[in-house]
Design an enzyme around this catalytic site. Structure first.
Site, short mmCIF file in Angstrom:
data_model
loop_
_atom_site.label_atom_id
_atom_site.label_comp_id
_atom_site.label_asym_id
_atom_site.label_seq_id
_atom_site.Cartn_x
_atom_site.Cartn_y
_atom_site.Cartn_z
N LYS A 60 40.59 46.56 37.75
CA LYS A 60 41.01 47.48 38.80
C LYS A 60 40.27 48.81 38.76
O LYS A 60 40.03 49.36 37.70
CB LYS A 60 42.51 47.77 38.68
CG LYS A 60 43.36 46.68 39.30
CD LYS A 60 44.80 46.83 38.90
CE LYS A 60 45.46 47.93 39.65
NZ LYS A 60 45.64 47.65 41.08
N CYS B 207 52.72 40.18 35.08
CA CYS B 207 51.42 39.57 34.84
C CYS B 207 50.34 40.52 35.36
O CYS B 207 50.65 41.63 35.80
CB CYS B 207 51.33 38.23 35.56
SG CYS B 207 51.64 38.36 37.31
N ILE C 164 57.94 30.22 36.66
CA ILE C 164 57.95 31.61 37.15
C ILE C 164 58.44 31.70 38.59
O ILE C 164 58.70 32.77 39.10
CB ILE C 164 56.55 32.24 36.98
CG1 ILE C 164 56.04 32.04 35.56
CG2 ILE C 164 56.53 33.71 37.34
CD1 ILE C 164 56.97 32.56 34.46
N GLY C 165 58.53 30.57 39.28
CA GLY C 165 59.12 30.62 40.61
C GLY C 165 58.45 29.70 41.61
O GLY C 165 59.06 28.78 42.14
N SER C 166 57.16 29.94 41.90
CA SER C 166 56.55 29.12 42.94
C SER C 166 56.05 27.81 42.36
O SER C 166 55.62 27.74 41.21
CB SER C 166 55.41 29.88 43.61
OG SER C 166 54.44 30.26 42.67
N TRP D 8 52.22 47.46 46.35
CA TRP D 8 51.32 46.64 47.17
C TRP D 8 51.45 46.95 48.67
O TRP D 8 51.05 46.16 49.51
CB TRP D 8 51.53 45.16 46.87
CG TRP D 8 51.07 44.81 45.47
CD1 TRP D 8 50.32 45.60 44.64
CD2 TRP D 8 51.34 43.61 44.73
NE1 TRP D 8 50.10 44.96 43.44
CE2 TRP D 8 50.71 43.74 43.46
CE3 TRP D 8 52.04 42.43 45.01
CZ2 TRP D 8 50.78 42.74 42.49
CZ3 TRP D 8 52.10 41.44 44.04
CH2 TRP D 8 51.47 41.59 42.80
N HIS E 202 45.65 30.42 35.59
CA HIS E 202 44.42 30.77 36.31
C HIS E 202 43.24 29.94 35.81
O HIS E 202 42.18 29.94 36.42
CB HIS E 202 44.12 32.26 36.14
CG HIS E 202 45.21 33.12 36.71
ND1 HIS E 202 45.36 33.31 38.06
CD2 HIS E 202 46.21 33.80 36.12
CE1 HIS E 202 46.42 34.09 38.26
NE2 HIS E 202 46.95 34.40 37.10
N1 GLN Z 1 57.73 34.40 41.54
C1 GLN Z 1 56.35 34.58 41.89
C2 GLN Z 1 55.64 33.23 41.84
O1 GLN Z 1 56.03 32.43 41.03
C3 GLN Z 1 55.64 35.54 40.98
C4 GLN Z 1 54.23 35.82 41.40
C5 GLN Z 1 53.50 36.85 40.59
O2 GLN Z 1 53.83 37.13 39.48
N2 GLN Z 1 52.49 37.43 41.11
O3 GLN Z 1 54.70 33.00 42.56
ZN ZN Z 2 52.77 36.43 37.67
#
Ligand code: GLN
Ligand code: ZN
Length: 763
Positions: free
Chosen positions: A113, A646, A434-436, A564, A697
């Site tokens: 960044k 993250c 983490i969610g998605s 953001w 990633h």
């Molecule tokens: N809950 C979001 C996902 O799982 C978190 C995304 C992120 O940390 N940028 O996509």
């Molecule tokens: Zn993340």
């Protein structure tokens, strides 16, 4: 003395992202080298002409870039890392893009960044015997190109000290600044070439001069500018993103012809500066915000400039944006869907230059030419202070009534932990994500069709429910303990919530370059934030109805939404953040009533918001953590609050992360092979934590043994009964087969840990 209207840099991506499309076309082979260069030339011409039309006296060149301005400097100064030596001829786009994007043989250079912006630059890589040589004539070519068009420009370079400080030196114990003496001759040569081409001024960016500096960096500044004095060109030393503060003496001593100051972020006393600056030094004042999209209060700015003129005496004065306009969208006039009231409050790149030009005219006694711009500004200001779309009394009253009890949970973590253990009944080393979950083409296409109105609500709803059915069935089969619904209904984690909250607006073309060809379109937070109705409960309720295991609800945290977005500038950021927190607080309460036993509030951008100067860190971390707690502490003891982080290194803000008082945090760790864990040697993190054990990633799927090794390392510094098992981040960009494989390994690793732990106990 006439006062000049100037600019420090114009967005290069193009109002319709022409450069993005062209570079991507070139990468995919659809466009030839020559065609890409034609588009580049066309954009430069368009942007120079536009700036001239806006009435600027000083127009920058070399602010254009096919990828990144730091990468341009790397190429110009011949600092191309060894591994790219055989790719292209070193001077062409092949070498250039190989450094940015990597090839099969040579991994890409690192990216990070740019200060506290959302722009990312390519990190220069040096070695201790680094050789520099003038290797590209880009700055000279672009200066000449503009001159051919009849426009005399001020070329922009990144200064030698900042260039080195932006980079990394592979072989310690040398430090980048040790290379300064090798670098200076190349800068001298570059400046001489610019002089020979006809340049009289060069803007030399040294943002580090506005940062915390140690003794060696201060010395480096002195040596560098002593070394560049006498090159025959006048240097405008540009600082931005902060005030000079304790670096004022140093900055005023440097032998340069002019100094640019960011007057939006910094408020150094001009009388003190005036006392120290040389009597004929030019002062450039960045009074129009280069990082936000609000129209300026021109009357107030004019008054400030009039005072500055008094204080600065005979010194030539320039008016500028606070920093390069790289960080704002190009042109407001392309917006079709913003309502008139809101549009009138905004200024993108072009409109900001019009403001600068109007200010210069007013100061130069040509105020009548700028009258309408000033009138617009006055009208906007009035509307912004009185519009009831911006000011919602109920929100203000609610915020004012927030007290200390509203930011703490009912009981402390140890008490909550017992209640949650009974309520959730999870095994040791609980597994979660983490969610998605993967966003397939079908998911994206169906969502887009629904947004366009091509399919109706009921059809869309049942489509998402089928995705949730599959997601729940999948997670149960794999053996995960805390499930997620998969976030199939979300495009972007901020936009999804912003669209459901009052106070947020979205643009058609408000693109800002994030890195290379990648652009983002940040939402605009223009007014008091309010949640008219529940945002996520229907999906949670449905998902929880499909399983007996706990489904963790997912929200984006207040700090990340702020970070953001383009944020209103008529109240402190902390107030806006707390308003978002209050809206989320209601959502947390509703989710709890809808049956959620675990709720995750993501704050990936918490670290990004950290101010540039250390002296400001505590204040920020205080209000940021307080906002998170305001959003979450409404949850009862039995509801497990998770958070996720993250994209950054967190070692230096561990106490603040602990202060969030989330019951569980999942945090990126595997990319740096658990470097994160170093933080736990000195800092005893009090609650539960899941250091990510799968770098989502990376295209590789790690084996369950590799994941177990990471968990064993984590267990060497964190109590075993407080460890969670999860990936590094959300899985939306991965595909189902690799997610299945990786999560199977992850669950196996958790089981191995459970067994080895129970053996330890029985031994
Ligand atoms: N809950 C979001 C996902 O799982 C978190 C995304 C992120 O940390 N940028 O996509
Ligand atoms: Zn993340």
């Amino acid at each position: 003395m006439t006062i000049q209207a100037t600019n420090l840099g114009f967005p290069r991506i193009g109002a319709r992202r022409e450069l993005k499309k062209a570079t991507e076309g070139y990468w995919s082979g659809r466009l030839e080298d020559g065609e890409l260069k034609d588009i580049g030339r066309e954009l430069r011409k368009r942007h120079w002409s536009l700036q001239a039309e806006c009435g600027l006296d000083v127009i920058p060149s070399n602010d254009f870039s096919y990828y990144d301005q730091v990468l341009d400097m790397i190429a110009m100064l011949g600092a191309i890392p060894e591994r790219f030596a055989d790719i292209g001829d070193g001077k062409d786009l092949t070498t250039y893009f190989a450094m940015a994007r990597g090839t099969d043989q040579a991994p890409a250079m690192e990216m990070t960044k740019w200060f506290d912006t959302n722009y990312h630059y390519i990190v220069p890589e040096f070695c201790h015997d680094q050789h520099f040589s003038l290797s590209s004539s880009k700055a000279i070519d672009e200066f000449l190109e503009a001159r051919e068009l009849g426009i005399h420009t001020r070329p922009v370079l990144i200064g030698p000290v900042s260039f080195l400080l932006l980079g990394k030196l592979r072989d310690e114990p040398c430090r980048p600044l040790d290379l300064l003496q090798r670098l200076l001759p190349v800068y001298r040569e570059l400046l001489q070439r610019l002089v020979a081409a006809g340049a009289d001024w060069v803007q030399i960016d040294e943002p580090f001069l506005a940062m915390d500096l140690d003794e060696s960096a201060r010395d480096a500044f002195q040596q560098a500018y002593d070394g560049l004095a006498g090159s025959g060109v006048r240097l405008l030393l540009a600082t931005y993103f902060e005030g000079l503060r304790d670096n004022r003496h140093l900055a005023c001593r440097l032998p340069v012809a002019g100094l640019h100051l960011d007057r939006i972020r910094g408020n150094d006393h001009l009388d003190e500066l005036a006392a120290e600056l040389h009597p004929d030094q030019t002062v450039s004042l960045g009074v129009v915000d280069g990082r936000n999209i609000w129209r300026s209060d021109l009357d107030a700015t004019l008054e400030l400039l009039e005072q500055a003129r008094e204080l600065l005496g005979q010194r030539p004065l320039q008016i500028a944006p606070s920093c390069s306009l790289l960080h704002v969208p190009v042109d407001l006039s392309l917006e079709r869907h913003l309502d008139d009231e809101l549009a009138a409050m905004l200024a993108f790149g072009r409109q900001k230059l019009e403001e600068i030009s109007a200010l210069a005219r007013a100061l130069n006694g040509q105020g009548d030419q700028a009258r309408s711009t000033f009138e617009d500004s006055r009208r906007t200001l009035h509307a912004r202070s009185s519009s009831d779309r911006i000011h919602n009394t109920a929100v203000a009253q609610r915020l004012a009534a927030v007290g200390p009890d509203d930011v703490v949970r009912d009981s402390s973590y140890p008490v909550r932990r017992k209640v949650q253990q009974a309520h959730l009944n999870l095994p040791g080393f609980p597994t979660t994500t983490i969610g998605s979950l993967p966003q397939t083409m079908e998911v994206r296409r169906t969502r887009a069709a629904w947004r366009r109105g091509d399919i109706d609500d009921a059809t869309y709803r049942s489509f998402i429910e089928r995705q949730i059915d599959h997601a729940i069935e999948f997670q149960e089969r794999i053996g995960l303990d805390v499930l997620v619904h998969g976030e199939f209904e979300r495009n972007d984690m901020v936009e999804y919530f912003g669209e459901k909250l009052e106070g947020f607006a979205f643009t058609d073309n408000g693109w800002v370059q994030s890195y290379g060809s990648r652009c983002v379109k940040p939402p605009i937070i223009f007014g008091d934030v309010r949640r008219p109705e529940a945002m996520t409960t229907q999906w949670l309720r449905y998902a929880q109805s499909c399983t007996r295991r706990p489904v963790k609800a997912m929200l984006t945290g207040p700090v990340t939404m702020l970070q953001w977005s383009f944020v209103r500038d008529d109240q402190p950021r902390s107030d806006t953040c707390q308003q978002i927190a209050l809206a989320l607080r209601d959502e947390v309460a509703d989710l709890e009533s809808a049956g959620a036993r675990a709720i995750q509030v993501d704050e990936p951008a918490l670290r990004e918001g950290l101010p540039l100067r250390r002296a400001d860190h505590d204040d920020y971390l205080d209000w940021a953590t307080c906002s998170f707690r305001l959003a979450t502490s409404v949850a009862g003891n039995s509801t497990q609050i998770h958070t996720h982080m993250c994209y950054s290194e967190f070692n230096d803000i561990m106490p603040a992360i602990a202060a969030l008082d989330a019951d569980v945090i999942s945090i990126e760790a595997s990319r740096s092979a658990m470097e994160l864990l170093d933080a736990f040697v000195d800092f005893d993190y009090p609650n539960e934590i899941g250091p990510g054990i799968w770098d989502i990633h990376s295209p590789r799927v790690p084996s369950s043994e590799a994941m177990t090794r990471l968990l064993e390392r984590a267990a060497s510094v964190i109590d075993r009964d407080r460890l969670w098992v999860n990936p590094d981040c959300g899985l939306k960009t991965r595909d189902w087969p690799e997610v299945e494989q990786a999560l199977t390994h992850l669950v196996a690793a958790a089981r191995t840990m459970r067994e080895s732990t129970s053996q330890r106990h029985s031994a």
